[in-house]
Design a protein around this motif. Structure first.
Motif, PDB file in Angstrom:
ATOM      1  N   PHE A  61      52.038  43.069  48.710  1.00 42.60           N
ATOM      2  CA  PHE A  61      51.242  42.345  49.712  1.00 42.60           C
ATOM      3  C   PHE A  61      52.141  41.421  50.529  1.00 42.60           C
TER       4      PHE A  61
ATOM      5  N   GLN B 294      51.240  38.726  54.057  1.00 43.75           N
ATOM      6  CA  GLN B 294      50.245  38.384  55.079  1.00 43.75           C
ATOM      7  C   GLN B 294      50.552  39.164  56.352  1.00 43.75           C
TER       8      GLN B 294
ATOM      9  N   TYR C  34      48.369  34.267  41.858  1.00 44.25           N
ATOM     10  CA  TYR C  34      48.321  35.404  42.785  1.00 44.25           C
ATOM     11  C   TYR C  34      49.499  35.272  43.766  1.00 44.25           C
ATOM     12  N   SER C  35      50.697  35.409  43.227  1.00 46.28           N
ATOM     13  CA  SER C  35      51.898  34.993  43.980  1.00 46.28           C
ATOM     14  C   SER C  35      52.496  36.052  44.895  1.00 46.28           C
ATOM     15  N   GLY C  36      52.097  37.327  44.786  1.00 50.30           N
ATOM     16  CA  GLY C  36      52.693  38.351  45.660  1.00 50.30           C
ATOM     17  C   GLY C  36      54.205  38.381  45.493  1.00 50.30           C
TER      18      GLY C  36
ATOM     19  N   THR D 236      56.149  34.065  48.100  1.00 48.70           N
ATOM     20  CA  THR D 236      56.303  33.206  49.281  1.00 48.70           C
ATOM     21  C   THR D 236      55.913  31.743  49.009  1.00 48.70           C
ATOM     22  N   LEU D 237      54.694  31.535  48.518  1.00 49.51           N
ATOM     23  CA  LEU D 237      54.185  30.160  48.422  1.00 49.51           C
ATOM     24  C   LEU D 237      54.872  29.398  47.289  1.00 49.51           C
TER      25      LEU D 237
ATOM     26  N   GLU E 160      51.458  37.170  39.040  1.00 48.37           N
ATOM     27  CA  GLU E 160      51.138  38.299  39.932  1.00 48.37           C
ATOM     28  C   GLU E 160      51.095  39.554  39.075  1.00 48.37           C
ATOM     29  N   LYS E 161      50.169  40.481  39.401  1.00 43.68           N
ATOM     30  CA  LYS E 161      50.051  41.652  38.522  1.00 43.68           C
ATOM     31  C   LYS E 161      50.801  42.904  39.006  1.00 43.68           C
TER      32      LYS E 161
ATOM     33  N   LYS F  40      51.595  39.555  35.190  1.00 42.92           N
ATOM     34  CA  LYS F  40      50.385  39.652  34.361  1.00 42.92           C
ATOM     35  C   LYS F  40      49.144  39.643  35.242  1.00 42.92           C
ATOM     36  N   ASP F  41      48.071  40.181  34.687  1.00 39.57           N
ATOM     37  CA  ASP F  41      46.761  40.033  35.305  1.00 39.57           C
ATOM     38  C   ASP F  41      46.322  38.575  35.068  1.00 39.57           C
ATOM     39  N   ALA F  42      46.055  37.869  36.143  1.00 38.88           N
ATOM     40  CA  ALA F  42      45.725  36.441  36.030  1.00 38.88           C
ATOM     41  C   ALA F  42      44.588  36.209  35.035  1.00 38.88           C
TER      42      ALA F  42
ATOM     43  N   ASP G   9      45.680  31.809  45.718  1.00 37.75           N
ATOM     44  CA  ASP G   9      45.608  32.679  46.904  1.00 37.75           C
ATOM     45  C   ASP G   9      45.134  34.069  46.467  1.00 37.75           C
ATOM     46  N   PRO G  10      43.858  34.166  46.080  1.00 43.01           N
ATOM     47  CA  PRO G  10      43.377  35.390  45.434  1.00 43.01           C
ATOM     48  C   PRO G  10      43.067  36.521  46.419  1.00 43.01           C
ATOM     49  N   PRO G  11      42.838  37.729  45.884  1.00 45.87           N
ATOM     50  CA  PRO G  11      42.327  38.798  46.750  1.00 45.87           C
ATOM     51  C   PRO G  11      40.897  38.472  47.194  1.00 45.87           C
TER      52      PRO G  11
HETATM   53  C1  LIG Z   1      46.057  37.430  49.049  1.00 46.72           C
HETATM   54  S1  LIG Z   1      47.426  38.035  48.167  1.00 46.72           S
HETATM   55  C2  LIG Z   1      48.442  36.598  48.099  1.00 46.72           C
HETATM   56  C3  LIG Z   1      49.903  36.838  47.835  1.00 46.72           C
HETATM   57  C4  LIG Z   1      50.840  35.687  48.115  1.00 46.72           C
HETATM   58  N1  LIG Z   1      50.323  34.428  47.684  1.00 46.72           N
HETATM   59  C5  LIG Z   1      51.202  35.649  49.591  1.00 46.72           C
HETATM   60  O1  LIG Z   1      50.838  34.684  50.275  1.00 46.72           O
HETATM   61  O2  LIG Z   1      51.871  36.571  50.062  1.00 46.72           O
HETATM   62  C6  LIG Z   1      46.778  38.226  46.583  1.00 46.72           C
HETATM   63  C7  LIG Z   1      47.774  38.732  45.545  1.00 46.72           C
HETATM   64  O3  LIG Z   1      47.110  38.767  44.253  1.00 46.72           O
HETATM   65  C8  LIG Z   1      47.545  39.894  43.548  1.00 46.72           C
HETATM   66  N2  LIG Z   1      46.495  40.144  42.530  1.00 46.72           N
HETATM   67  C9  LIG Z   1      45.266  40.715  42.728  1.00 46.72           C
HETATM   68  N3  LIG Z   1      44.562  40.681  41.591  1.00 46.72           N
HETATM   69  C10 LIG Z   1      45.329  40.060  40.661  1.00 46.72           C
HETATM   70  C11 LIG Z   1      45.145  39.715  39.301  1.00 46.72           C
HETATM   71  N4  LIG Z   1      44.004  40.017  38.663  1.00 46.72           N
HETATM   72  N5  LIG Z   1      46.124  39.067  38.653  1.00 46.72           N
HETATM   73  C12 LIG Z   1      47.282  38.745  39.298  1.00 46.72           C
HETATM   74  N6  LIG Z   1      47.535  39.070  40.581  1.00 46.72           N
HETATM   75  C13 LIG Z   1      46.566  39.709  41.261  1.00 46.72           C
HETATM   76  C14 LIG Z   1      47.718  40.958  44.618  1.00 46.72           C
HETATM   77  O4  LIG Z   1      48.591  41.977  44.173  1.00 46.72           O
HETATM   78  C15 LIG Z   1      48.307  40.137  45.770  1.00 46.72           C
HETATM   79  O5  LIG Z   1      49.704  40.117  45.715  1.00 46.72           O
END
Ligand SMILES: C[S@@+](CC[C@H](N)C(=O)[O-])C[C@H]1O[C@@H](n2cnc3c(N)ncnc32)[C@H](O)[C@@H]1O
Length: 401
Positions: free
Chosen positions: A233, A235, A262-264, A267-268, A283-284, A309-311, A328-330
């Motif tokens: 991911f 932005q 949810y670190s992707g 970046t943050l 981040e998963k 890991k899955d958050a 910063d979730p989906p």
């Molecule tokens: C909106 S993006 C934000 C990414 C990052 N913060 C950025 O600004 O680029 C959400 C991120 O959450 C991750 N993600 C989705 N479900 C997740 C979960 N259950 N556990 C951990 N990460 C998850 C996605 O793969 C994605 O990278």
């Protein structure tokens, strides 16, 4: 004849027929129109305009030839500033309707209202390449998307040389206009590098395998460099992302322990690491985590730990003694047990970034029991679509004496 009262959440005009709410495509407030019902359900109708009797002074001629058929832009018939007003009003209404108060609000407009997207995903059906028509699987062949960066549009005409018959093609472009092409298909494709010499092609990935160049590129924002894998991911709007970085930088506390949930590609967490003592990122997606680990070294930081890991499965297993939390979730937002754990963490500050106002509001209602919302940002990440990016800055309420 029907008069349009206001716009709905998706930018459709609202009118009433015999008391039943009716959503009219391509109709603006104050317009008087004749309409044709296209769908009639128990609670609402959907309709199209057959004749404009009175036209709003806010209406402009959409620049995109696919405006009425493609579902990508819903607001191109409005002047840009009016699209931003529409988004501001709909977010204010949503917060008000849910009794969520905030101390102040700031709207951040896009730098370029067109040609801002760094990624588009196209469908291929019988060799025709384009987007699906709104709410259908009918393809609209396109060779130019006004929302996409010029470097992406310069790539579109070349895609048919790949000979994909059915499948999907995603085109991503970075700050330097380099291009990554990601193809998913069962067809035997042809790739000839010479067909792409007019663009800065850095990689082609076919069904998750690299068939040319690299399966990643680098993004540069606010002086940071990020490796971004083809399936990680990032932005879609670099200007608004740079504003998000500024807000994070200005609002985190010094010398703290920070959770980047949810670190992707990190970046943050990287922005936070400049001020923090320690950052934990979760981040998963494995490729994004590997990019994050690479990006930490690339940006010469050494105070970030990354958990792949899955958050929802890990948050109850870590020590949640964070001073500041970035979420910063989906689109689905935070999960219930995560909200409970965060509520009990007593972090001083939470920064919640969201591309889905509905789940943001749902989660804020819960966080609101212990946190006040100091500031709500409305960021026009997705100009001319009804989508909105929001950011909220929360701080722990001081206990009443
Ligand atoms: C909106 S993006 C934000 C990414 C990052 N913060 C950025 O600004 O680029 C959400 C991120 O959450 C991750 N993600 C989705 N479900 C997740 C979960 N259950 N556990 C951990 N990460 C998850 C996605 O793969 C994605 O990278």
């Amino acid at each position: 004849m029907n008069e349009i009262n206001k716009l709905d959440y998706y930018g459709r005009g609202i009118t009433y027929i015999d008391g039943k709410i009716t959503f009219v495509k391509n109709a603006l407030p104050s317009e008087k129109v004749d309409i044709k019902i296209t769908k009639s359900l128990k609670k609402y109708n959907e309709a199209e305009v057959t004749k404009y009797i009175n036209i709003s002074d806010k209406r402009i001629k959409p620049r995109c030839p696919y405006f009425n058929t493609c579902g990508g832009c819903n607001l191109e018939h409005l002047k840009y500033l009016d699209t931003v007003n529409f988004k501001e009003n709909k977010i204010k209404e949503l917060f008000c309707h849910n009794n969520i108060e905030y101390k102040s609000l700031e709207v951040i407009k896009n730098e370029k209202d067109f040609n801002y997207r760094n990624k588009i995903s196209l469908k291929v059906i019988n060799k025709e390449i384009g987007f699906y028509e709104e709410k259908s699987h009918k393809l609209i062949k396109i060779n130019n998307c006004l929302l996409a960066k010029e470097s992406i549009n310069n790539t579109l005409d070349l895609l048919e040389k790949l000979n994909v018959i059915n499948g999907s093609i995603t085109v991503r472009s970075n700050y330097n206009d380099e291009i990554l092409i990601i193809i998913n298909t069962e067809d035997k494709i042809t790739f000839n590098k010479d067909d792409f010499i007019s663009i800065k092609l850095v990689g082609v990935v076919l069904n998750n395998k690299t068939i040319y160049g690299n399966n990643f590129f680098y993004e540069r924002i606010n002086g940071f460099l990020f490796k971004v894998s083809f399936n990680a991911f990032f932005q879609i709007n670099n200007y608004i992302t740079s504003k998000i970085f500024d807000i994070i930088k200005d609002n985190l506390d010094e010398n703290t322990k920070v959770l980047d949930l949810y670190s992707g590609v990190g970046t943050l967490g990287l922005i936070a690491s400049k001020k923090a003592k320690k950052v934990i990122s979760i981040e998963k997606i494995k490729n994004a985590v590997l990019d994050n680990i690479f990006n930490i070294k690339l940006n010469k930081q050494n105070n970030i730990e990354v958990l792949c890991k899955d958050a929802s499965k890990v948050i109850n297993k870590i020590n949640i003694d964070f001073d500041n939390i970035i979420i910063d979730p989906p689109r689905s937002g935070l999960f219930k047990s995560g909200l409970d754990i965060i509520l009990n963490s007593n972090a001083n500050k939470i920064i919640y970034i969201s591309c889905n106002p509905d789940t943001l509001v749902r989660d804020l209602k819960i966080l609101n029991s212990k946190y006040i919302i100091n500031k709500l940002y409305i960021l026009d990440m997705f100009s001319y679509s009804y989508h909105v990016e929001c950011m909220t800055l929360l701080s722990l309420k001081t206990p009443e004496k």
